[in-house]
Design a protein around this motif. Structure first.
Motif, mmCIF file in Angstrom:
data_model
loop_
_atom_site.group_PDB
_atom_site.id
_atom_site.type_symbol
_atom_site.label_atom_id
_atom_site.label_comp_id
_atom_site.label_asym_id
_atom_site.label_seq_id
_atom_site.Cartn_x
_atom_site.Cartn_y
_atom_site.Cartn_z
ATOM 1 N N TRP A 1 -30.478 3.907 -16.355
ATOM 2 C CA TRP A 1 -31.163 4.704 -17.370
ATOM 3 C C TRP A 1 -32.670 4.690 -17.152
ATOM 4 O O TRP A 1 -33.348 5.684 -17.407
ATOM 5 N N TRP B 1 -35.088 7.970 -16.746
ATOM 6 C CA TRP B 1 -36.306 8.184 -17.535
ATOM 7 C C TRP B 1 -37.494 8.459 -16.623
ATOM 8 O O TRP B 1 -38.303 9.339 -16.887
ATOM 9 N N ARG C 1 -39.621 12.025 -16.576
ATOM 10 C CA ARG C 1 -41.075 12.097 -16.750
ATOM 11 C C ARG C 1 -41.744 12.775 -15.561
ATOM 12 O O ARG C 1 -42.710 13.531 -15.719
ATOM 13 N N GLY D 1 -32.134 12.198 -14.056
ATOM 14 C CA GLY D 1 -33.014 12.441 -15.192
ATOM 15 C C GLY D 1 -33.782 13.739 -15.062
ATOM 16 O O GLY D 1 -33.864 14.532 -16.014
#
Length: 241
Positions: free
Chosen positions: A15, A19, A23, A143
């Protein structure tokens, strides 16, 4: 015993990596959004219902091939040319995926193939740039891909309900070229030096030749294969005998 410095860090999918990837991709969301709106507008102009345009973006998630489909969307639908054009455009994903083979080594197949469903040019480029700095988390791809997918679908819906424009209007305002310009600037950032010049030159010339002499959309695969073979030949010639 200390770890071998030549041995790469094992790949993971976490995870935290997702992330970081999300970003990293935020900066490219505006052109993705504009491109998605353009597709929604163009889809309505080509005669697709709004829900069908949105469903295509949800399931396909491939902007260039979705635009190509609109050029072929007639009644009845010419399925064979449509499938051939889609394959020609998306065949580059074979090369993109192959370039990530070393990074994916050691991960469970369901993680690798699940992540590859979100593979696109942009999050691939972001992952390659991050990998050169030590990134070993495939979540970086996931992500970024998830955030791009959500943006693409939302933009398609907005464009589909906007109405009032056609595919010709999209081309007139050059909305279909937004990501082309972005890809060009991204490519500059990925250049490692003179070692990349020959494969890039061969790929560009081969793609241009394919545009002139082959059916539409085949230039993507031809350019990628030609550049890859040029790089392979260069490495073989430089290898010590």
């Amino acid at each position: 015993m200390s770890p071998d410095p030549q041995t790469p860090t094992p790949a993971t999918l976490t995870w935290a990596g997702c992330w970081r990837g999300a970003r990293a991709i935020i900066a490219v969301l505006p052109p993705v959004f504009v491109f998605g709106v353009a597709f929604g507008i163009a889809a309505r102009g080509a005669g697709l219902e709004g829900w069908l345009a949105a469903l295509m973006s949800v399931v396909v998630f491939a902007g260039a091939s979705q635009f190509a489909v609109l050029d072929l969307w007639t009644s009845p639908v010419p399925w064979l040319p449509l499938l051939v054009a889609t394959f020609a455009i998306n065949a580059r994903h074979i090369l993109l995926g192959a370039s990530l083979r070393a990074l994916c080594r050691g991960l469970a197949p369901w993680k690798v193939y699940g992540a590859m469903t979100l593979l696109s040019d942009l999050n691939w480029a972001a992952l390659i740039a991050a990998e050169r700095k030590g990134e070993r988390d495939l979540g970086y791809l996931v992500g970024g891909g998830l955030l791009m997918w959500a943006t693409w679908v939302a933009a398609t819906i907005l464009g589909a309900v906007a109405g009032g424009l056609t595919l010709d209007d999209v081309k007139t305002y050059a909305l279909d070229l937004v990501l082309v310009a972005f890809f060009a600037t991204t490519l500059v950032g990925l250049r490692r030096g003179r070692v990349d010049d020959l494969p890039w030159l061969v790929a560009g010339l081969a793609a241009m030749g394919a545009v002139w002499f082959l059916p539409p959309n085949w230039h993507v695969m031809v350019g990628g294969l030609a550049g890859g073979l040029a790089g392979l030949l260069r490495d073989e010639l430089k290898r010590p005998r």
